[in-house]
Design a protein around this motif. Structure first.
Motif, short mmCIF file in Angstrom:
data_model
loop_
_atom_site.label_atom_id
_atom_site.label_comp_id
_atom_site.label_asym_id
_atom_site.label_seq_id
_atom_site.Cartn_x
_atom_site.Cartn_y
_atom_site.Cartn_z
N PHE A 64 63.86 -18.25 6.39
CA PHE A 64 64.69 -19.41 6.65
C PHE A 64 66.01 -19.25 5.86
O PHE A 64 65.99 -19.12 4.63
N SER A 65 67.11 -19.23 6.57
CA SER A 65 68.40 -19.11 5.91
C SER A 65 69.38 -20.05 6.58
O SER A 65 69.13 -20.56 7.68
N GLY A 66 70.49 -20.27 5.91
CA GLY A 66 71.45 -21.21 6.46
C GLY A 66 72.88 -20.85 6.12
O GLY A 66 73.16 -19.86 5.43
N HIS A 67 73.75 -21.69 6.64
CA HIS A 67 75.17 -21.48 6.39
C HIS A 67 75.87 -22.82 6.57
O HIS A 67 75.47 -23.64 7.41
N GLN A 68 76.92 -23.04 5.77
CA GLN A 68 77.78 -24.20 5.97
C GLN A 68 79.20 -23.70 6.15
O GLN A 68 79.67 -22.84 5.42
N PHE A 69 79.89 -24.27 7.13
CA PHE A 69 81.24 -23.85 7.47
C PHE A 69 82.26 -24.77 6.80
O PHE A 69 81.92 -25.84 6.32
N PRO A 70 83.53 -24.33 6.76
CA PRO A 70 84.58 -25.14 6.11
C PRO A 70 84.69 -26.55 6.67
O PRO A 70 85.14 -27.47 5.98
N ASN A 71 84.32 -26.76 7.94
CA ASN A 71 84.39 -28.11 8.52
C ASN A 71 83.12 -28.92 8.23
O ASN A 71 82.93 -29.99 8.80
N TYR A 72 82.27 -28.40 7.33
CA TYR A 72 81.02 -29.03 6.87
C TYR A 72 79.85 -28.89 7.83
O TYR A 72 78.72 -29.24 7.47
N SER A 73 80.06 -28.39 9.05
CA SER A 73 78.94 -28.17 9.95
C SER A 73 78.03 -27.09 9.38
O SER A 73 78.44 -26.33 8.48
N SER A 74 76.84 -27.00 9.92
CA SER A 74 75.85 -26.10 9.32
C SER A 74 74.96 -25.47 10.39
O SER A 74 74.82 -26.01 11.50
N GLU A 75 74.41 -24.33 10.07
CA GLU A 75 73.42 -23.65 10.90
C GLU A 75 72.18 -23.37 10.08
O GLU A 75 72.26 -23.10 8.88
N LEU A 76 71.04 -23.45 10.77
CA LEU A 76 69.76 -23.03 10.21
C LEU A 76 69.27 -21.85 11.03
O LEU A 76 69.20 -21.94 12.27
N ASN A 77 68.99 -20.74 10.38
CA ASN A 77 68.48 -19.55 11.05
C ASN A 77 67.05 -19.29 10.60
O ASN A 77 66.74 -19.38 9.41
N VAL A 78 66.21 -18.98 11.56
CA VAL A 78 64.83 -18.60 11.24
C VAL A 78 64.55 -17.26 11.91
O VAL A 78 64.70 -17.13 13.13
N ASN A 79 64.17 -16.27 11.10
CA ASN A 79 63.86 -14.94 11.62
C ASN A 79 62.35 -14.74 11.76
O ASN A 79 61.56 -15.46 11.13
#
Lengths: 112, 110
Positions: A64-79
């Motif tokens: 489980f990993s994630g990311h947040q972008f400069p506009n505050y939106s986010s992604e959740l990645n599951v491998n």
């Protein structure tokens, strides 16, 4: 005023595949958290992002990993998806520490 | 480790009854407590937020109380309606995360 927006609403994946879920926070919010909710249980904390960095992490594996972008939106990645990853994934946003959390409608992930 | 328990797990009442949902937590050092409503297969809707320095919050027919010293919160619903049927979740703010109970499934019969 748009609330928390999550996409997609539903998806079906096969074991071993990878998935990306997306979240746009409520306007004015700068902090995004992700939760996993299995059927019949309360949501479990996965991690929280603030200022594009993971600020706190729950008891979830590195798949489980994630990311947040400069506009505050986010992604959740599951491998390497497992059958046990089937759940409702909820995104919550907040502003600083003084207010409560606003949740999105969730993404229903089914792993077959 | 913070743990949250909600009692009862399920509740079925006739329309018009007043009811109380209970939430208990093990560590009194909480930042705040939030009650949510969840309809089947849907996301969470925030009902009430109580800061650690507050004793209660009210919104319409809903009233939530907080007793930090005893590790308890109650959600009081007055004059229940069939539209109140849902799962009610209690969550305490523990650092940067919310710790949830398993919820109380409420059914209000017409």
């Amino acid at each position: 005023d748009a609330g928390v927006t999550q996409s997609p609403t539903h998806l079906i994946k096969t074991r071993g595949q990878q998935v990306t879920l997306r979240c746009s926070p409520k306007s004015g919010h700068d902090t995004v958290s992700w939760y996993q909710q299995a059927l019949g249980q309360g949501p479990q904390f996965i991690f929280q992002y603030y200022e594009e960095e993971e600020r706190q992490r729950g008891n979830f594996p590195d798949r489980f990993s994630g990311h947040q972008f400069p506009n505050y939106s986010s992604e959740l990645n599951v491998n390497a998806l497992l059958l046990g990853d089937s759940a409702l994934y909820l995104c919550a946003s907040s502003y600083r520490d003084s207010y409560g959390y606003t949740f999105g409608s969730g993404t229903r992930l089914t792993v077959v | 480790k913070q743990e949250v328990t909600q009692i009862p797990a399920a509740l079925s009442v006739p329309e018009g009854e007043n009811l109380v949902l209970n939430c208990s937590f093990t560590d009194s050092a909480i930042y705040n407590l939030q009650w949510f409503r969840q309809d089947p297969g849907k996301g969470l809707t925030s009902l009430l937020l109580i800061q650690s320095s507050q004793r209660e919050q009210t919104s319409g027919r809903l009233n939530a109380s907080l007793d930090k010293s005893s590790g308890r919160s109650t959600l009081y619903i007055a004059a229940s309606q069939p539209g109140d049927s849902a799962t009610y979740l209690c969550a305490v703010r523990d650092g940067n995360k919310l710790v949830f109970g398993a919820g109380t499934i409420l059914r209000v019969k017409s």
